[in-house]
Design a protein around this motif. Structure first.
Motif, mmCIF file in Angstrom:
data_model
loop_
_atom_site.group_PDB
_atom_site.id
_atom_site.type_symbol
_atom_site.label_atom_id
_atom_site.label_comp_id
_atom_site.label_asym_id
_atom_site.label_seq_id
_atom_site.Cartn_x
_atom_site.Cartn_y
_atom_site.Cartn_z
ATOM 1 N N CYS A 140 0.856 -1.176 0.000
ATOM 2 C CA CYS A 140 0.000 0.000 0.000
ATOM 3 C C CYS A 140 0.898 1.233 0.000
ATOM 4 O O CYS A 140 2.035 1.188 0.470
ATOM 5 N N ALA A 141 0.371 2.325 -0.537
ATOM 6 C CA ALA A 141 1.188 3.526 -0.644
ATOM 7 C C ALA A 141 0.440 4.739 -0.110
ATOM 8 O O ALA A 141 -0.570 5.161 -0.664
ATOM 9 N N GLY A 142 0.935 5.259 1.020
ATOM 10 C CA GLY A 142 0.428 6.513 1.562
ATOM 11 C C GLY A 142 1.434 7.578 1.161
ATOM 12 O O GLY A 142 1.339 8.207 0.115
ATOM 13 N N GLY A 143 2.454 7.755 2.001
ATOM 14 C CA GLY A 143 3.576 8.612 1.623
ATOM 15 C C GLY A 143 4.651 7.817 0.896
ATOM 16 O O GLY A 143 5.576 8.387 0.333
ATOM 17 N N GLY A 144 4.553 6.499 0.964
ATOM 18 C CA GLY A 144 5.446 5.648 0.172
ATOM 19 C C GLY A 144 6.570 4.960 0.928
ATOM 20 O O GLY A 144 7.315 4.181 0.333
ATOM 21 N N SER A 145 6.701 5.213 2.240
ATOM 22 C CA SER A 145 7.891 4.676 2.909
ATOM 23 C C SER A 145 7.847 3.163 3.108
ATOM 24 O O SER A 145 8.855 2.488 2.942
ATOM 25 N N PHE A 163 6.417 -4.720 -9.563
ATOM 26 C CA PHE A 163 6.087 -4.011 -8.325
ATOM 27 C C PHE A 163 4.750 -3.294 -8.498
ATOM 28 O O PHE A 163 4.540 -2.635 -9.519
ATOM 29 N N ILE A 164 3.869 -3.413 -7.518
ATOM 30 C CA ILE A 164 2.580 -2.716 -7.606
ATOM 31 C C ILE A 164 2.323 -1.884 -6.346
ATOM 32 O O ILE A 164 2.277 -2.406 -5.232
ATOM 33 N N ALA A 165 2.158 -0.580 -6.546
ATOM 34 C CA ALA A 165 1.771 0.322 -5.458
ATOM 35 C C ALA A 165 0.250 0.409 -5.452
ATOM 36 O O ALA A 165 -0.362 0.571 -6.501
ATOM 37 N N VAL A 166 -0.358 0.305 -4.273
ATOM 38 C CA VAL A 166 -1.823 0.362 -4.198
ATOM 39 C C VAL A 166 -2.243 1.576 -3.379
ATOM 40 O O VAL A 166 -1.788 1.756 -2.239
ATOM 41 N N ALA A 191 -4.940 -3.601 9.321
ATOM 42 C CA ALA A 191 -5.243 -2.164 9.221
ATOM 43 C C ALA A 191 -5.876 -1.908 7.852
ATOM 44 O O ALA A 191 -5.535 -2.577 6.879
ATOM 45 N N PRO A 192 -6.775 -0.927 7.771
ATOM 46 C CA PRO A 192 -7.361 -0.598 6.463
ATOM 47 C C PRO A 192 -6.286 -0.247 5.423
ATOM 48 O O PRO A 192 -6.409 -0.630 4.257
ATOM 49 N N GLU A 193 -5.232 0.455 5.852
ATOM 50 C CA GLU A 193 -4.158 0.814 4.918
ATOM 51 C C GLU A 193 -3.555 -0.449 4.316
ATOM 52 O O GLU A 193 -3.418 -0.588 3.098
ATOM 53 N N SER A 194 -3.194 -1.382 5.194
ATOM 54 C CA SER A 194 -2.573 -2.639 4.757
ATOM 55 C C SER A 194 -3.501 -3.402 3.820
ATOM 56 O O SER A 194 -3.050 -4.115 2.922
ATOM 57 N N SER A 195 -4.805 -3.254 4.061
ATOM 58 C CA SER A 195 -5.779 -4.040 3.318
ATOM 59 C C SER A 195 -5.851 -3.626 1.848
ATOM 60 O O SER A 195 -6.351 -4.380 1.010
ATOM 61 N N HIS A 196 -5.327 -2.444 1.525
ATOM 62 C CA HIS A 196 -5.212 -2.077 0.111
ATOM 63 C C HIS A 196 -4.291 -3.074 -0.602
ATOM 64 O O HIS A 196 -4.553 -3.483 -1.727
ATOM 65 N N ALA A 197 -3.211 -3.439 0.066
ATOM 66 C CA ALA A 197 -2.275 -4.412 -0.521
ATOM 67 C C ALA A 197 -2.912 -5.795 -0.570
ATOM 68 O O ALA A 197 -2.737 -6.532 -1.543
ATOM 69 N N ILE A 198 -3.675 -6.136 0.488
ATOM 70 C CA ILE A 198 -4.358 -7.442 0.492
ATOM 71 C C ILE A 198 -5.300 -7.532 -0.706
ATOM 72 O O ILE A 198 -5.358 -8.541 -1.403
#
Ligand SMILES: *Cc1c(COP(=O)(O)O)cnc(C)c1O
Length: 461
Positions: free
Chosen positions: A267-272, A294-297, A387-394
């Motif tokens: 998942c990508a918020g600020g990208g770190s 590589f896939i940023a979500v 976490a909802p953020e992590s779930s973007h990657a899921i």
């Protein structure tokens, strides 16, 4: 030889743990663009950056050349309290999906702050302490970064002032109490305690706040208070560097079993976190040793990669920070208050933006109801409440695994599971009640933010 059985969890022993961070910039033929001074539009010097940030962190921010940066012993000792984090083979998810794909995830939620952010918090607090500072200021959105930083500051006996985005401050009172328990001073943002906060409140009365506003406030306080500097939980290259610990451990664990991922997702918020996860793999690709996808979500409601522009922009709403060249929606962009899933930042780390711009990384945007559907499926079979953020990657890992089911391909997928969702139950409640709505900004809604970029002198041709 029969195929080696992969354990459910792959751990590293203490002597297998990384001793240095890996700086992917050293292997990039085209370096990320430098930060610019917001007044002169010239590249920021170390001296100028040193007014806002700690000295050693400035050196790391500007370092495009050193591949390996040794991790100080004190930080390694702190890491040992919660690292290594496991690489998990998601056997149960694979079975549920009936996919031939092999799915792995690197789980960063096994610490009290509940996310990967502690990896950089301890590093930043360490360098502040080493410089003899009294304290640090920062912003926090959903609250994970503020929690991580307050833990690190408590450990090193530093003062910690956190500006927390107002809607999270109200929705997540327990996060706030965790921070206070670790000794942090927490203020909802925008607040009347800063000049910029008062200005934002006047222009946008009733605003639920944004990371960009909170950053402006934290920077203002840091630069006006003796013995203080500002620290940031993502976006900057130094943070991505510290988060390379995620990718280094993941790669070392997979190497032990000769597993080579085909697809790496984060998942990508600020990208770190994504930058940290992919760094060592991207390094191999940049050196021509191995190919990866590589896939940023990102959330459809805050689509900086998929619908933003690659341009110089301010890192905050108040336009007091240096400008970074990045994929951005414009520093004035504030995501819909309906959006519950985190990842609300208007821009993206410069390294990732450059790699994306060069076509070395892909990006997808996903809607929050489909993200929570993925979260729920994952929780029910793998046990972890994500976490909802992590779930973007899921979400995207599941989508890729389902594609394999159609084609019969046995791809190996690695994704970053950045944290747990215990403080996100308000969002889960909305989802469970069927009240969660998707929100995709229209082109008209994105236009003012994108147009604001053309008004920045360095973006004019
Ligand atoms: C902060 C956070 C993110 C976003 O990370 P970035 O490194 O800014 O992209 C993702 N997941 C969790 C759990 C977080 O706390």
């Amino acid at each position: 030889m029969s195929e080696q059985v992969i354990p459910y969890k792959i751990y590293l022993s203490e002597d297998e743990l990384p001793k240095s961070w890996y700086n992917v910039r050293a292997d990039m033929p085209i370096k990320p663009a430098p930060l610019l001074n917001p007044k002169t539009f010239e590249p920021m010097t170390a001296e100028e950056l040193g007014e806002v940030f700690c000295e050693e962190l400035v050196a790391q921010e500007l370092d495009n050349d050193n591949r390996e940066i040794p991790i100080p012993q004190e930080i390694l000792d702190f890491y040992k309290m919660y690292r290594p984090s496991p690489v998990v083979r998601a056997y149960c998810l694979e079975k549920k999906l009936e996919t031939p794909a092999k799915i792995y995830y690197k789980f960063e939620g096994n610490n009290t702050s509940g996310s990967h952010k502690l990896n950089s918090a301890i590093a930043q607090a360490y360098y502040a302490k080493k410089q003899g500072l009294r304290g640090v200021t920062t912003e926090t959105g959903a609250g994970q970064w503020g929690t991580a930083l307050s833990m690190a500051c408590a450990y090193l006996d530093l003062e910690c002032n956190v500006y927390m985005v107002k809607c999270s401050y109200e929705q997540k009172p327990f996060r706030r109490e965790v921070m206070r328990t670790y000794g942090a001073n927490v203020t909802p943002s925008p607040s009347a305690t800063t000049e910029i906060g008062r200005k934002i409140l006047e222009e946008h009365p009733g605003t639920s706040g944004s990371l960009g506003c909170a950053i402006s406030e934290a920077v203002e306080v840091a630069t006006k208070t003796d013995g203080y500097r500002y620290v940031l939980g993502s976006v900057l290259n130094q943070v991505l560097l510290h988060q390379s610990i995620i990718g280094l451990e993941a790669k070392a664990a997979l190497d032990k079993y000769n597993v080579v991922p085909d697809i790496i997702i984060g998942c990508a918020g600020g990208g770190s976190n994504l930058g940290g996860l992919i760094s060592p793999f991207m390094g191999q690709m940049l050196r021509g040793e191995q190919d990866y996808k590589f896939i940023a979500v990102e959330p459809a409601s805050c689509p900086s990669l998929t619908r933003g522009k690659y341009a110089y922009d301010y890192c905050d709403t108040g336009m007091v920070t240096p400008l970074a060249k990045m994929c951005t929606l414009g520093s004035g962009f504030i995501p819909s208050a309906n959006h519950a899933g985190g990842l609300r930042y208007h821009g993206m780390n410069s390294v990732l933006s450059e790699l994306y711009h060069e076509g070395l990384m892909e990006a997808r945007s996903v809607e929050q109801t489909s993200v929570f559907e993925a979260a729920e499926m994952f929780a029910r079979v793998e046990g972890i409440l994500p976490a909802p953020e992590s779930s973007h990657a899921i979400r995207v890992a599941i989508d890729e695994a389902l594609k394999c089911k159609e084609t019969g391909e046995e791809k190996t997928i690695l994704f970053g599971l950045t944290g747990t969702g215990y403080f996100d139950l308000y969002a889960y409640e909305k989802f469970n009640n069927g009240e969660m709505q998707d929100y995709i900004p229209t082109d008209e809604e994105l236009k003012p933010g994108l147009d604001s970029l053309d008004a920045i002198p360095v973006n004019k041709k």
